[in-house]
Design a protein around this motif. Sequence first.
Motif, mmCIF file in Angstrom:
data_model
loop_
_atom_site.group_PDB
_atom_site.id
_atom_site.type_symbol
_atom_site.label_atom_id
_atom_site.label_comp_id
_atom_site.label_asym_id
_atom_site.label_seq_id
_atom_site.Cartn_x
_atom_site.Cartn_y
_atom_site.Cartn_z
ATOM 1 N N TYR A 171 2.889 41.749 16.911
ATOM 2 C CA TYR A 171 3.101 40.951 18.116
ATOM 3 C C TYR A 171 2.353 41.561 19.303
ATOM 4 C CZ TYR A 171 5.542 39.019 22.158
ATOM 5 O OH TYR A 171 5.835 38.422 23.362
ATOM 6 N N LEU A 172 2.469 42.881 19.465
ATOM 7 C CA LEU A 172 1.779 43.548 20.567
ATOM 8 C C LEU A 172 0.266 43.404 20.426
ATOM 9 C CD1 LEU A 172 3.882 46.816 20.922
ATOM 10 C CD2 LEU A 172 3.930 44.781 22.401
ATOM 11 N N ARG A 173 -0.251 43.551 19.249
ATOM 12 C CA ARG A 173 -1.675 43.370 18.987
ATOM 13 C C ARG A 173 -2.086 41.936 19.312
ATOM 14 N NH1 ARG A 173 -2.952 46.157 13.785
ATOM 15 N NH2 ARG A 173 -1.121 46.628 14.537
ATOM 16 N N VAL A 229 6.592 32.933 19.323
ATOM 17 C CA VAL A 229 7.384 33.967 20.006
ATOM 18 C C VAL A 229 6.699 34.380 21.310
ATOM 19 C CG1 VAL A 229 8.302 36.314 19.829
ATOM 20 C CG2 VAL A 229 8.514 34.741 17.898
ATOM 21 N N ALA A 230 5.371 34.436 21.328
ATOM 22 C CA ALA A 230 4.644 34.799 22.547
ATOM 23 C C ALA A 230 4.864 33.774 23.658
ATOM 24 C CB ALA A 230 3.155 34.945 22.251
ATOM 25 N N GLU A 231 5.133 32.532 23.301
ATOM 26 C CA GLU A 231 5.366 31.476 24.295
ATOM 27 C C GLU A 231 6.784 31.509 24.857
ATOM 28 O OE1 GLU A 231 4.309 27.878 22.263
ATOM 29 O OE2 GLU A 231 2.159 28.319 22.352
ATOM 30 N N LYS A 234 4.171 34.741 5.229
ATOM 31 C CA LYS A 234 3.755 33.342 5.331
ATOM 32 C C LYS A 234 3.940 32.857 6.765
ATOM 33 C CE LYS A 234 4.764 28.746 3.619
ATOM 34 N NZ LYS A 234 5.690 27.909 2.864
ATOM 35 N N GLY A 235 2.885 32.248 7.323
ATOM 36 C CA GLY A 235 2.964 31.637 8.646
ATOM 37 C C GLY A 235 3.021 32.608 9.803
ATOM 38 N N LEU A 236 2.532 33.835 9.630
ATOM 39 C CA LEU A 236 2.669 34.849 10.678
ATOM 40 C C LEU A 236 1.950 34.453 11.965
ATOM 41 C CD1 LEU A 236 3.788 37.543 11.575
ATOM 42 C CD2 LEU A 236 1.758 38.638 10.614
ATOM 43 N N GLU A 291 14.075 40.556 17.429
ATOM 44 C CA GLU A 291 15.055 39.650 16.824
ATOM 45 C C GLU A 291 14.455 38.273 16.570
ATOM 46 O OE1 GLU A 291 18.423 39.674 19.479
ATOM 47 O OE2 GLU A 291 19.075 41.653 18.803
ATOM 48 N N ALA A 292 13.688 37.770 17.532
ATOM 49 C CA ALA A 292 13.065 36.451 17.380
ATOM 50 C C ALA A 292 12.031 36.472 16.263
ATOM 51 C CB ALA A 292 12.423 36.019 18.697
ATOM 52 N N LEU A 293 11.234 37.512 16.201
ATOM 53 C CA LEU A 293 10.236 37.636 15.141
ATOM 54 C C LEU A 293 10.898 37.675 13.775
ATOM 55 C CD1 LEU A 293 7.878 40.281 16.776
ATOM 56 C CD2 LEU A 293 7.265 37.918 16.235
ATOM 57 N N LEU A 294 11.915 38.517 13.637
ATOM 58 C CA LEU A 294 12.596 38.663 12.346
ATOM 59 C C LEU A 294 13.261 37.358 11.924
ATOM 60 C CD1 LEU A 294 13.267 40.659 10.070
ATOM 61 C CD2 LEU A 294 15.399 41.121 11.263
ATOM 62 N N THR A 295 13.913 36.689 12.842
ATOM 63 C CA THR A 295 14.569 35.417 12.534
ATOM 64 C C THR A 295 13.554 34.390 12.041
ATOM 65 O OG1 THR A 295 16.330 35.811 14.133
ATOM 66 C CG2 THR A 295 15.944 33.526 13.498
ATOM 67 N N ALA A 296 12.424 34.302 12.721
ATOM 68 C CA ALA A 296 11.398 33.336 12.331
ATOM 69 C C ALA A 296 10.786 33.696 10.980
ATOM 70 C CB ALA A 296 10.314 33.269 13.403
ATOM 71 N N VAL A 297 10.540 34.963 10.741
ATOM 72 C CA VAL A 297 9.953 35.392 9.471
ATOM 73 C C VAL A 297 10.922 35.142 8.326
ATOM 74 C CG1 VAL A 297 9.227 37.429 8.153
ATOM 75 C CG2 VAL A 297 8.300 37.022 10.430
ATOM 76 N N LYS A 298 12.191 35.432 8.543
ATOM 77 C CA LYS A 298 13.192 35.249 7.484
ATOM 78 C C LYS A 298 13.392 33.781 7.117
ATOM 79 C CE LYS A 298 16.853 38.039 7.427
ATOM 80 N NZ LYS A 298 18.020 38.802 7.921
#
Length: 93
Positions: free
Chosen positions: A85-87, A44-46, A35-37, A57-64
């Motif tokens: 994220y890389l894509r 996170v890119a900003e 949800k909200g990816l 870590e930032a991606l996982l924290t936001a997803v969780k």
Amino acid sequence: MADEEGEYCKVCGGMVPKAGDVQQIMVDGKTVGIKGLDQILRQVAEMDFSGPVQVKEALLTAVKATNYVPTKKVGAYEDALYSEYLRYTELRG
């Protein structure tokens, strides 16, 4: 089960996201809805990170914050999210 707020998940009891709010990715060989990816990737890119560990870590924290992530699959989620994220960052240029 549904009420005026929306539909509730029969497994976790949380609100079922609206169509278009969930993006599917492959995690450890299985399709998983996040949800909200798109918004998470954008945020996170900003941010200004010096390496992949901080990004993961930032991606996982936001997803969780809005999605269930099984403890045993944290590493797999980090890797899958980092690939997305890389894509995302390659497409944005």
